[in-house]
Design a protein around this motif. Sequence first.
Motif, PDB file in Angstrom:
ATOM      1  N   LEU A 193       0.822  -1.214   0.000  1.00  0.00           N
ATOM      2  CA  LEU A 193       0.000   0.000   0.000  1.00  0.00           C
ATOM      3  C   LEU A 193       0.856   1.263   0.000  1.00  0.00           C
ATOM      4  N   GLN A 231       0.326   3.934  -2.783  1.00  0.00           N
ATOM      5  CA  GLN A 231      -0.971   4.605  -2.670  1.00  0.00           C
ATOM      6  C   GLN A 231      -1.015   5.532  -1.454  1.00  0.00           C
ATOM      7  N   LEU A 232      -0.476   5.080  -0.326  1.00  0.00           N
ATOM      8  CA  LEU A 232      -0.476   5.922   0.868  1.00  0.00           C
ATOM      9  C   LEU A 232       0.404   7.155   0.681  1.00  0.00           C
ATOM     10  N   LEU A 252      -4.837  -5.613  -2.109  1.00  0.00           N
ATOM     11  CA  LEU A 252      -4.472  -4.661  -3.155  1.00  0.00           C
ATOM     12  C   LEU A 252      -5.611  -4.439  -4.135  1.00  0.00           C
ATOM     13  N   ALA A 311      -8.005  -2.190  -2.422  1.00  0.00           N
ATOM     14  CA  ALA A 311      -7.438  -0.846  -2.327  1.00  0.00           C
ATOM     15  C   ALA A 311      -7.477  -0.123  -3.672  1.00  0.00           C
ATOM     16  N   SER A 312      -7.248  -0.878  -4.749  1.00  0.00           N
ATOM     17  CA  SER A 312      -7.224  -0.274  -6.086  1.00  0.00           C
ATOM     18  C   SER A 312      -8.621   0.059  -6.591  1.00  0.00           C
ATOM     19  N   SER A 322     -10.771   1.684  -1.836  1.00  0.00           N
ATOM     20  CA  SER A 322      -9.828   2.622  -1.223  1.00  0.00           C
ATOM     21  C   SER A 322      -8.870   1.827  -0.353  1.00  0.00           C
ATOM     22  N   TRP A 323      -7.842   2.492   0.153  1.00  0.00           N
ATOM     23  CA  TRP A 323      -6.869   1.789   0.987  1.00  0.00           C
ATOM     24  C   TRP A 323      -7.487   1.348   2.317  1.00  0.00           C
ATOM     25  N   HIS A 324      -8.662   1.916   2.689  1.00  0.00           N
ATOM     26  CA  HIS A 324      -9.338   1.515   3.919  1.00  0.00           C
ATOM     27  C   HIS A 324      -9.882   0.091   3.830  1.00  0.00           C
ATOM     28  N   GLU A 354       0.493  -0.085  -9.830  1.00  0.00           N
ATOM     29  CA  GLU A 354       0.139  -0.455  -8.463  1.00  0.00           C
ATOM     30  C   GLU A 354      -0.711  -1.728  -8.416  1.00  0.00           C
TER      31      GLU A 354
END
Length: 407
Positions: free
Chosen positions: A40, A43-44, A163, A166-167, A170-172, A254
Amino acid sequence: MSSATSLPSSPHALRESWLLFILAAIQFTHIMDFVIMMPLGPQLMRVFSISPREFGFLVSAYTFSAAISGLLSAFFIDKFDRKQALLVLYLGFTLGTFACALAPTFTFLLIARVLAGAFGGVLGALVLAIIGDSIPEERRGAATGKVMAAFSIASIGGIPVGLYLASHASWHAPFYLLTVLCLLVLVLAWRMLPSMRAHLLHHVPQHPAQNLKTIFTRANCLWAFALMVVLSMAGFTVVPFLSPYMVANVGFAEVELSYIYLFGGLATVVTSQYAGKLADKHGKKKVFMWAALVSIIPILVVTNLPQVPHWQAFVVTTAFFIVFGARFVPAMSMITSSIEPRLRGSFMSVNSSVQQLASGMAAFIAGLIITNDPITQKLQHFGTIGIIASVFTVLSMWVVTKLKQVS
């Protein structure tokens, strides 16, 4: 066949299998919580507009928190039923993971990582202490390999799914999924794990500080801690920045990072268990020595990898994960066996503290060395990190010669 080496009876074998399955599930979720931060990273760094140094601090926050809690838990962890201690710690870890899922800002996420680390670091130590208490030494390498394979399973299933979420969300999202899994495992552990109080039979009442004094005045314990330090420095200078490097320097998107962990996990889920069996058969030190020596090659290659076809990058990263696991399994088995049962919980908590502190320092130091090219945004000086990791790998080979098996 002697009783020391004979296979356990069927009911006992079933109980042991369930124990290892639940411990592996706990290990899977707490490792997943830690390692999901690595892929992550790109992205973070983009979402929060943070630098490699700040991302390294985000990784380090978990490990430094785990180091402190591991040291504090050494004062009392051996006074409780292993099951009760495990359930309490796992509940706290679940709440910390849920806080990560809710985090709206970098600062909130940083605090949530501290909370998760406070419980997660001790969890890993307690899992290994339970293996040491419950599994005979002649099968301990294989048992450790099975539980350590949780890292591989997290790579195969957890990280790619995380992943993907997240993609596409969201990363949450990965942390929400992980919270649900933690709740399921928590219920399973509560229902299925037996009471584990055997270590209390050998407990000698004494002031908690006396346990630490005993641990820190034994040369063998200090060599075990030294092995943990050099191994952590040899691995976690590289691992946190592997994904950002693959995106910035090798040309991965990513969403393609999941394949790195998928292929690496598929390979290591087999090789980690095989390394454990080889360690039981041929000797843990011998297997560690060979694995550590061979590991220097993929370390140097992966940290100097230019833009190459993706299949070549997959070969290199998979080899890196294989040797990373192959040296870690016999090392952890040796460390677990370097102390008698009555002190094992406290010792493993301190060892976890040492591991987390060393891992945090490794990520922090790597974050200070690695920089972004202001024009191309490629990561610079990752090759220097590879040299540092190789030096610590060689040091680990020397340290392991000093370590003795006690039980």
